[in-house]
Write a protein that holds these residues in place. Structure first.
Motif, PDB file in Angstrom:
ATOM      1  N   HIS A 138     -36.854 -20.623 -22.952  1.00 38.72           N
ATOM      2  CA  HIS A 138     -37.292 -19.790 -24.076  1.00 38.72           C
ATOM      3  C   HIS A 138     -36.263 -19.884 -25.194  1.00 38.72           C
ATOM      4  O   HIS A 138     -35.069 -19.668 -24.975  1.00 38.72           O
ATOM      5  N   LEU A 139     -36.723 -20.231 -26.380  1.00 40.60           N
ATOM      6  CA  LEU A 139     -35.877 -20.294 -27.569  1.00 40.60           C
ATOM      7  C   LEU A 139     -36.346 -19.223 -28.542  1.00 40.60           C
ATOM      8  O   LEU A 139     -37.526 -19.161 -28.892  1.00 40.60           O
ATOM      9  N   VAL A 140     -35.412 -18.381 -28.979  1.00 42.61           N
ATOM     10  CA  VAL A 140     -35.720 -17.299 -29.905  1.00 42.61           C
ATOM     11  C   VAL A 140     -34.941 -17.513 -31.196  1.00 42.61           C
ATOM     12  O   VAL A 140     -33.701 -17.550 -31.176  1.00 42.61           O
ATOM     13  N   LEU A 141     -35.650 -17.632 -32.295  1.00 45.91           N
ATOM     14  CA  LEU A 141     -35.034 -17.756 -33.621  1.00 45.91           C
ATOM     15  C   LEU A 141     -35.280 -16.445 -34.349  1.00 45.91           C
ATOM     16  O   LEU A 141     -36.395 -16.152 -34.774  1.00 45.91           O
ATOM     17  N   TRP A 142     -34.227 -15.656 -34.486  1.00 41.83           N
ATOM     18  CA  TRP A 142     -34.350 -14.274 -34.986  1.00 41.83           C
ATOM     19  C   TRP A 142     -33.707 -14.193 -36.371  1.00 41.83           C
ATOM     20  O   TRP A 142     -32.510 -14.418 -36.534  1.00 41.83           O
ATOM     21  N   ALA A 143     -34.521 -13.864 -37.363  1.00 46.62           N
ATOM     22  CA  ALA A 143     -34.039 -13.659 -38.737  1.00 46.62           C
ATOM     23  C   ALA A 143     -33.317 -14.881 -39.293  1.00 46.62           C
ATOM     24  O   ALA A 143     -32.309 -14.781 -39.982  1.00 46.62           O
ATOM     25  N   GLY A 144     -33.842 -16.046 -38.976  1.00 49.16           N
ATOM     26  CA  GLY A 144     -33.273 -17.292 -39.477  1.00 49.16           C
ATOM     27  C   GLY A 144     -34.255 -18.423 -39.271  1.00 49.16           C
ATOM     28  O   GLY A 144     -35.373 -18.215 -38.781  1.00 49.16           O
ATOM     29  N   GLY A 145     -33.850 -19.633 -39.644  1.00 45.10           N
ATOM     30  CA  GLY A 145     -34.780 -20.750 -39.603  1.00 45.10           C
ATOM     31  C   GLY A 145     -34.320 -21.924 -38.752  1.00 45.10           C
ATOM     32  O   GLY A 145     -33.157 -22.026 -38.367  1.00 45.10           O
ATOM     33  N   PHE A 146     -35.262 -22.786 -38.473  1.00 49.45           N
ATOM     34  CA  PHE A 146     -34.996 -24.040 -37.777  1.00 49.45           C
ATOM     35  C   PHE A 146     -34.507 -25.033 -38.830  1.00 49.45           C
ATOM     36  O   PHE A 146     -35.133 -25.202 -39.875  1.00 49.45           O
ATOM     37  N   PRO A 147     -33.384 -25.719 -38.604  1.00 46.52           N
ATOM     38  CA  PRO A 147     -32.802 -26.580 -39.647  1.00 46.52           C
ATOM     39  C   PRO A 147     -33.757 -27.693 -40.076  1.00 46.52           C
ATOM     40  O   PRO A 147     -34.343 -28.389 -39.241  1.00 46.52           O
ATOM     41  N   GLU A 148     -33.893 -27.869 -41.368  1.00 48.08           N
ATOM     42  CA  GLU A 148     -34.785 -28.896 -41.896  1.00 48.08           C
ATOM     43  C   GLU A 148     -34.190 -30.295 -41.794  1.00 48.08           C
ATOM     44  O   GLU A 148     -34.910 -31.282 -41.878  1.00 48.08           O
ATOM     45  N   ASP A 149     -32.860 -30.381 -41.604  1.00 48.39           N
ATOM     46  CA  ASP A 149     -32.210 -31.697 -41.590  1.00 48.39           C
ATOM     47  C   ASP A 149     -32.071 -32.288 -40.194  1.00 48.39           C
ATOM     48  O   ASP A 149     -31.467 -33.344 -40.023  1.00 48.39           O
ATOM     49  N   LEU A 150     -32.652 -31.636 -39.184  1.00 45.44           N
ATOM     50  CA  LEU A 150     -32.579 -32.187 -37.833  1.00 45.44           C
ATOM     51  C   LEU A 150     -33.466 -33.420 -37.712  1.00 45.44           C
ATOM     52  O   LEU A 150     -34.540 -33.489 -38.305  1.00 45.44           O
ATOM     53  N   ASP A 151     -33.010 -34.379 -36.925  1.00 48.36           N
ATOM     54  CA  ASP A 151     -33.813 -35.567 -36.657  1.00 48.36           C
ATOM     55  C   ASP A 151     -35.148 -35.146 -36.052  1.00 48.36           C
ATOM     56  O   ASP A 151     -35.192 -34.383 -35.082  1.00 48.36           O
ATOM     57  N   ALA A 152     -36.251 -35.649 -36.611  1.00 46.85           N
ATOM     58  CA  ALA A 152     -37.580 -35.213 -36.192  1.00 46.85           C
ATOM     59  C   ALA A 152     -37.865 -35.549 -34.737  1.00 46.85           C
ATOM     60  O   ALA A 152     -38.498 -34.765 -34.018  1.00 46.85           O
ATOM     61  N   VAL A 153     -37.403 -36.699 -34.285  1.00 42.77           N
ATOM     62  CA  VAL A 153     -37.644 -37.096 -32.895  1.00 42.77           C
ATOM     63  C   VAL A 153     -36.917 -36.158 -31.944  1.00 42.77           C
ATOM     64  O   VAL A 153     -37.484 -35.676 -30.955  1.00 42.77           O
TER      65      VAL A 153
END
Length: 220
Positions: A138-153
């Motif tokens: 389980h991954l919880v992202l609370w009051a923040g975002g998933f980085p846009e610069d991460l490698d898509a794969v």
């Protein structure tokens, strides 16, 4: 003038609630936000271990500390800034991987793992998990975002087959409804369809939501 880098050994700090053993069924890795300290952040999760002795909370602290105001007083920690960011990312991923290896070695392989990032910690845990030696349940992202610069794969590989939850307060001063919609669209492009939980509150944790997150079913 030329810039150089030298890898050095330093002491990282983390806090633990609960006792690790072969009977541990749930591990939470929880990463604080900008300007916070793990000692205070971890207290929000104490009721989980008090209610269930088979749950353990691990709260690592960002490697950079600073005075929150002026030259003294309260101290906070940060995971990274824009200055020399790639080396800071490598450093904290190395720290978190070493910590996870030590923690998980004390548990059975089927232990249920939740990773929660709050605010700045959401980017920290997302980057970490694309290079971690384990996959969380389980991954919880609370009051923040998933980085846009991460490698898509790498991002797609991470997000497939795990529970993913986004949490945000309805009065969060840093995250608008439009930002949440953008975040959901970004994650859907990576093949993830997160659950969105909201609560009446600002840029903060919420006990009722944490209780709900604890109830995410374990995989069969």
């Amino acid at each position: 003038m030329t810039e150089h880098h030298l890898a050095v050994t330093r002491t990282a700090r983390y806090y633990q609630l609960g006792e690790l053993s072969a009977t541990t069924r749930r591990i939470w890795f929880v990463c604080h936000g900008y300007g916070q300290l793990a000692a205070y952040f971890s207290r929000h999760f104490a009721f989980l271990t008090e209610a269930d002795p088979h749950t353990v909370i691990i709260s690592p602290e960002g490697l950079s500390r600073f005075y929150l105001s002026g030259n003294g007083g309260r101290v906070g920690a940060s995971w990274m800034t824009r200055d020399d960011r790639l080396h800071e990312i490598d450093d904290h991923i190395g720290f978190l991987n070493q910590l996870a290896e030590q923690v998980l070695a004390a548990c059975l392989t089927e232990v249920h793992i939740t990773v929660l990032g709050f605010s700045q910690g959401t980017a920290t845990v997302s980057r970490w998990l694309t290079r971690a030696p384990f996959r969380p349940d389980h991954l919880v992202l609370w009051a923040g975002g998933f980085p846009e610069d991460l490698d898509a794969v790498a991002a797609t590989r991470l997000l497939q087959g795990i529970h993913l939850t986004l949490v945000v307060g309805t009065e969060d001063e840093y995250i608008s409804a439009a930002k949440i919609t953008e975040q959901q669209a970004q994650l859907q492009q990576l093949g993830a369809f997160p659950r969105l939980l909201t609560f009446s509150g600002k840029h903060e944790l919420n006990r009722a939501v944490l209780e709900a997150l604890q109830q995410v079913p374990e995989p069969e």
